[in-house]
Design an enzyme around this catalytic site. Structure first.
Site, PDB file in Angstrom:
ATOM      1  N   LEU A   1      44.552  36.801  46.641  1.00  0.00           N
ATOM      2  CA  LEU A   1      44.539  36.273  45.417  1.00  0.00           C
ATOM      3  C   LEU A   1      43.592  35.028  45.238  1.00  0.00           C
ATOM      4  O   LEU A   1      43.503  34.421  46.283  1.00  0.00           O
ATOM      5  CB  LEU A   1      45.803  35.897  44.700  1.00  0.00           C
ATOM      6  CG  LEU A   1      46.518  34.440  45.113  1.00  0.00           C
ATOM      7  CD1 LEU A   1      45.941  33.121  44.914  1.00  0.00           C
ATOM      8  CD2 LEU A   1      48.037  34.702  45.120  1.00  0.00           C
TER       9      LEU A   1
ATOM     10  N   CYS B   1      40.783  27.044  51.499  1.00  0.00           N
ATOM     11  CA  CYS B   1      40.450  27.945  52.354  1.00  0.00           C
ATOM     12  C   CYS B   1      39.122  28.466  53.163  1.00  0.00           C
ATOM     13  O   CYS B   1      39.207  28.529  54.093  1.00  0.00           O
ATOM     14  CB  CYS B   1      41.169  29.482  51.832  1.00  0.00           C
ATOM     15  SG  CYS B   1      42.995  29.139  51.392  1.00  0.00           S
TER      16      CYS B   1
HETATM   17  P1  NAD Z   1      50.573  24.892  49.566  1.00  0.00           P
HETATM   18  O1  NAD Z   1      50.136  23.657  50.317  1.00  0.00           O
HETATM   19  O2  NAD Z   1      50.301  24.919  48.147  1.00  0.00           O
HETATM   20  O3  NAD Z   1      51.773  25.443  49.894  1.00  0.00           O
HETATM   21  C1  NAD Z   1      52.507  25.551  51.024  1.00  0.00           C
HETATM   22  C2  NAD Z   1      54.004  25.050  50.923  1.00  0.00           C
HETATM   23  O4  NAD Z   1      54.857  25.136  52.204  1.00  0.00           O
HETATM   24  C3  NAD Z   1      54.361  23.479  50.458  1.00  0.00           C
HETATM   25  O5  NAD Z   1      54.906  23.601  49.359  1.00  0.00           O
HETATM   26  C4  NAD Z   1      55.184  23.093  51.657  1.00  0.00           C
HETATM   27  O6  NAD Z   1      55.885  21.873  51.151  1.00  0.00           O
HETATM   28  C5  NAD Z   1      55.794  24.194  52.127  1.00  0.00           C
HETATM   29  N1  NAD Z   1      56.324  24.045  53.574  1.00  0.00           N
HETATM   30  C6  NAD Z   1      55.685  23.631  54.613  1.00  0.00           C
HETATM   31  N2  NAD Z   1      56.583  23.631  55.770  1.00  0.00           N
HETATM   32  C7  NAD Z   1      57.668  24.137  55.387  1.00  0.00           C
HETATM   33  C8  NAD Z   1      58.706  24.382  56.082  1.00  0.00           C
HETATM   34  N3  NAD Z   1      58.954  24.293  57.365  1.00  0.00           N
HETATM   35  N4  NAD Z   1      59.894  24.743  55.326  1.00  0.00           N
HETATM   36  C9  NAD Z   1      59.670  25.213  53.986  1.00  0.00           C
HETATM   37  N5  NAD Z   1      58.694  24.771  53.262  1.00  0.00           N
HETATM   38  C10 NAD Z   1      57.574  24.559  54.074  1.00  0.00           C
HETATM   39  O7  NAD Z   1      49.542  26.231  50.374  1.00  0.00           O
HETATM   40  P2  NAD Z   1      49.217  27.339  49.621  1.00  0.00           P
HETATM   41  O8  NAD Z   1      47.767  27.158  49.106  1.00  0.00           O
HETATM   42  O9  NAD Z   1      50.325  28.078  49.006  1.00  0.00           O
HETATM   43  O10 NAD Z   1      48.717  28.252  50.988  1.00  0.00           O
HETATM   44  C11 NAD Z   1      49.542  28.910  51.914  1.00  0.00           C
HETATM   45  C12 NAD Z   1      49.048  29.674  52.948  1.00  0.00           C
HETATM   46  O11 NAD Z   1      48.476  30.828  52.080  1.00  0.00           O
HETATM   47  C13 NAD Z   1      47.932  29.165  53.830  1.00  0.00           C
HETATM   48  O12 NAD Z   1      47.886  29.637  54.960  1.00  0.00           O
HETATM   49  C14 NAD Z   1      46.596  29.444  52.902  1.00  0.00           C
HETATM   50  O13 NAD Z   1      45.570  29.571  53.660  1.00  0.00           O
HETATM   51  C15 NAD Z   1      47.022  30.979  52.282  1.00  0.00           C
HETATM   52  N6  NAD Z   1      46.175  31.208  51.182  1.00  0.00           N
HETATM   53  C16 NAD Z   1      46.144  30.610  50.373  1.00  0.00           C
HETATM   54  C17 NAD Z   1      45.218  31.003  48.927  1.00  0.00           C
HETATM   55  C18 NAD Z   1      45.282  30.087  47.898  1.00  0.00           C
HETATM   56  O14 NAD Z   1      44.557  30.387  46.691  1.00  0.00           O
HETATM   57  N7  NAD Z   1      45.670  28.824  47.987  1.00  0.00           N
HETATM   58  C19 NAD Z   1      45.251  32.401  49.100  1.00  0.00           C
HETATM   59  C20 NAD Z   1      45.319  33.052  49.881  1.00  0.00           C
HETATM   60  C21 NAD Z   1      45.849  32.610  51.141  1.00  0.00           C
HETATM   61  C1  UGA Z   2      39.234  32.444  47.706  1.00  0.00           C
HETATM   62  C2  UGA Z   2      38.892  33.968  47.777  1.00  0.00           C
HETATM   63  O1  UGA Z   2      38.096  34.512  46.623  1.00  0.00           O
HETATM   64  C3  UGA Z   2      40.458  34.841  47.674  1.00  0.00           C
HETATM   65  O2  UGA Z   2      40.311  36.128  47.976  1.00  0.00           O
HETATM   66  C4  UGA Z   2      41.271  34.263  48.903  1.00  0.00           C
HETATM   67  O3  UGA Z   2      42.651  34.663  48.867  1.00  0.00           O
HETATM   68  C5  UGA Z   2      41.250  32.699  48.630  1.00  0.00           C
HETATM   69  O4  UGA Z   2      40.187  32.195  48.656  1.00  0.00           O
HETATM   70  C6  UGA Z   2      42.240  32.402  49.939  1.00  0.00           C
HETATM   71  O5  UGA Z   2      42.416  32.567  50.968  1.00  0.00           O
HETATM   72  O6  UGA Z   2      42.478  30.885  49.662  1.00  0.00           O
HETATM   73  P1  UGA Z   2      39.600  30.796  45.826  1.00  0.00           P
HETATM   74  O7  UGA Z   2      39.298  29.952  46.738  1.00  0.00           O
HETATM   75  O8  UGA Z   2      40.859  30.610  45.007  1.00  0.00           O
HETATM   76  O9  UGA Z   2      39.622  32.166  46.367  1.00  0.00           O
HETATM   77  O10 UGA Z   2      38.464  30.779  44.543  1.00  0.00           O
HETATM   78  P2  UGA Z   2      36.993  31.475  44.650  1.00  0.00           P
HETATM   79  O11 UGA Z   2      36.857  32.322  43.401  1.00  0.00           O
HETATM   80  O12 UGA Z   2      36.867  32.515  45.752  1.00  0.00           O
HETATM   81  O13 UGA Z   2      36.024  30.395  44.710  1.00  0.00           O
HETATM   82  C7  UGA Z   2      35.941  29.545  45.761  1.00  0.00           C
HETATM   83  C8  UGA Z   2      34.694  28.490  45.569  1.00  0.00           C
HETATM   84  O14 UGA Z   2      33.592  29.254  45.563  1.00  0.00           O
HETATM   85  C9  UGA Z   2      34.850  27.806  44.153  1.00  0.00           C
HETATM   86  O15 UGA Z   2      34.282  26.437  44.554  1.00  0.00           O
HETATM   87  C10 UGA Z   2      34.087  28.532  43.565  1.00  0.00           C
HETATM   88  O16 UGA Z   2      33.289  27.620  42.609  1.00  0.00           O
HETATM   89  C11 UGA Z   2      32.722  29.143  44.501  1.00  0.00           C
HETATM   90  N1  UGA Z   2      31.931  29.955  43.953  1.00  0.00           N
HETATM   91  C12 UGA Z   2      32.570  31.388  43.939  1.00  0.00           C
HETATM   92  C13 UGA Z   2      30.447  29.881  43.782  1.00  0.00           C
HETATM   93  O17 UGA Z   2      29.941  28.824  44.184  1.00  0.00           O
HETATM   94  N2  UGA Z   2      29.854  30.950  43.654  1.00  0.00           N
HETATM   95  C14 UGA Z   2      30.291  32.271  43.547  1.00  0.00           C
HETATM   96  O18 UGA Z   2      29.505  33.070  43.024  1.00  0.00           O
HETATM   97  C15 UGA Z   2      31.572  32.485  43.391  1.00  0.00           C
END
Ligand code: NAD
Ligand code: UGA
Length: 453
Positions: free
Chosen positions: A162, A275
């Site tokens: 996502l 990320c």
């Molecule tokens: P986040 O920091 O928003 O959430 C992580 C949560 O885990 C926090 O609320 C923290 O308090 C909790 N936590 C940590 N240790 C814990 C424990 N021992 N027990 C219970 N809770 C605990 O992080 P996020 O953005 O949700 O990312 C989580 C993972 O998903 C990362 O590996 C990230 O790379 C991946 N990811 C993030 C996105 C994104 O859009 N943010 C998208 C895809 C994948």
């Molecule tokens: C990104 C990926 O799109 C997701 O598929 C992935 O799951 C996620 O990282 C993750 O692992 O955390 P996200 O970082 O939430 O999602 O948002 P994006 O839409 O990818 O944008 C990332 C950055 O690139 C932003 O700062 C955005 O402004 C920039 N961007 C995006 C550009 O500068 N140009 C573009 O054409 C697209």
């Protein structure tokens, strides 16, 4: 009510919250509980003031909460009752020791594994939802299956793709769902259990099955490829600014080739978010650890180009504002790393604000959802930075505006009114190419945009 299965998610953040909300919504026959060590966050999930801003999320939370979606801080109890445990904790870049600045910090994941072992009295499926280095499942299996109770844990990789700001849409209608497992009898059975969850709303051809290592590595590679496209087009934006070519026209021309495709070709001030940088650094670290120096260097350049793009933006401001920004009022329109989120992790606006302060500019920041996080991120600068909610108010008497985030709101402002309230010459730097340059210049602005002379 008797539920068919009990799902628990450890980590109530940007991934755990929305993914589990959608699973609860699509699978009313499963009980879904999200747990976290952060009590404040769990308390907020129980109110209508959710801890994260994501369009459409509150509506789905409201229709599932206390029916089959629950939030709790009683982690041991929930772990013990679960059949399937998604681990969605944070995996930031290490800030200390071996691999500092590149490797993933897996301490939260490891703590979770030990918590699962300590609280479990029965076998369970453990799902890697967090983004992890390839072969993490092996380490997890070692911790989990060395328990003295004779309980068996299957570890399945199910990375999340996502994007913030479109999380609900992405989760409801994913391009694909990836499920990787060991190819043993019990591994394949665990994989099928996960397939059965997603089958409730995702068609079978969109559910990709693979071995566990491919699944773990695919997640890092997907983010690396997406970020690489942004760095590629940003590198071309620098060339456009010197030659009279227009990067938007180039994106359109090359994106029309179906082999290239038209997405992720928007030149910008650089990519942000929690990320892209973290996952590429992790890929670089893994490659270096395996002696693949050329591979590591190749991917590291994607990050170098991103840093260059942020620096170039400030340099252009400096050059077009008579080589001094000292005591000039510069307003940043937007601080979130992209539109439709309040998340500011690794936002380019943070680095740009810092560079402007180094030039002794008076920095003002406005953003519809991210001011709270901006204040936390920039707390060390105290009252050197002003935070103003209303963009018209923020722009009053300013020397320059820098558009950092492509909020729809900023496309629709009355720029004539803003121009009239600013000091002259009034400069406008559109870091997201959201405004019509001809119209902005006609108002009187000294206007600049990425990838155009
Ligand atoms: P986040 O920091 O928003 O959430 C992580 C949560 O885990 C926090 O609320 C923290 O308090 C909790 N936590 C940590 N240790 C814990 C424990 N021992 N027990 C219970 N809770 C605990 O992080 P996020 O953005 O949700 O990312 C989580 C993972 O998903 C990362 O590996 C990230 O790379 C991946 N990811 C993030 C996105 C994104 O859009 N943010 C998208 C895809 C994948
Ligand atoms: C990104 C990926 O799109 C997701 O598929 C992935 O799951 C996620 O990282 C993750 O692992 O955390 P996200 O970082 O939430 O999602 O948002 P994006 O839409 O990818 O944008 C990332 C950055 O690139 C932003 O700062 C955005 O402004 C920039 N961007 C995006 C550009 O500068 N140009 C573009 O054409 C697209």
């Amino acid at each position: 009510m008797n539920f068919e299965k009990k799902i628990v998610c450890i980590g109530a953040g940007y991934v755990g919250g929305p993914t589990m909300t959608i699973i609860a919504d699509k699978c009313p026959h499963y009980k879904v509980t999200i747990v976290d060590i952060n009590e404040e966050k769990i308390a907020a999930w129980k109110t209508d003031d959710l801890p994260i801003y994501e369009p459409g999320l509150l509506e789905v939370v409201k229709r599932t909460r206390d029916k089959n979606l629950f939030f709790s801080t009683d982690i041991p109890k929930e772990i013990n009752e679960a059949d399937i445990i998604f681990v969605s904790v944070n995996t930031p870049t290490k800030t200390f020791g071996e691999g500092k600045g590149k490797a993933s910090d897996l301490q939260y994941l490891e703590k979770t594994a030990h918590a699962i072992v300590a609280a479990s009295d029965s076998s369970k499926i453990i799902v890697e939802k967090s983004t992890l280095p390839v072969r993490t499942a092996e380490a997890l299996e070692k911790i989990l299956n060395s328990n003295p109770k004779g309980i068996h844990f299957d570890v399945v990789s199910n990375p999340e793709f996502l994007a913030e700001g479109t999380a609900i849409k992405d989760l409801e209608n994913p391009d694909r769902v990836l499920i990787g497992s060991r190819e043993t009898e019990s591994g394949l059975k665990a994989r099928q259990t996960l397939v059965d969850i997603y089958k409730n709303w995702v068609s079978d051809e969109r559910i990709i099955r693979s071995n566990v290592w491919s699944s773990e590595l695919s997640k890092l590679v997907a983010n690396a490829f997406l970020a690489q496209r942004i760095s590629s087009i940003n590198s071309i934006s620098a060339l456009c600014e010197k030659t009279g070519a227009d990067v938007k026209e180039i994106s359109r021309a090359i994106g029309a080739d179906s082999r290239i495709g038209n997405k992720f070709l928007n030149a910008s001030i650089g990519f942000g978010g929690s990320c892209f940088k973290k996952d590429i650094l992790n890929l670089v670290y893994i490659s270096e650890s395996l002696g693949l120096t050329e591979v590591a260097e190749y991917w590291e350049n994607v990050i170098k180009m991103n840093d260059y793009q942020e620096k170039r933006f400030v340099k252009r401001m400096l050059e077009t504002m008579f080589n001094t920004l000292a005591n000039k009022k510069i307003v940043l329109f937007g601080f979130a790393f992209k539109a439709d989120t309040g998340d500011t992790r690794e936002t380019p606006a943070y680095y740009i604000a810092k560079m402007l302060l180094e030039e002794h500019a008076n920095v003002f920041i406005t953003d519809p959802k991210a001011l709270k996080n901006a204040k936390i991120d920039l707390a060390e600068y105290g009252d050197k930075i002003q935070y103003v909610e209303d963009p018209y108010e923020a722009a009053k008497d300013a020397d320059a505006i820098g558009i950092m985030t492509e909020w729809k709101l900023y496309k629709e402002l009355d720029y004539k009114k803003i121009y009239d309230s600013m000091r002259k010459p009034a400069h406008l730097y559109d870091g997201r190419s959201i405004l019509n340059q001809t119209e902005i210049r006609a108002i009187g602005f000294d206007a600049h945009t990425i990838g155009k002379q």
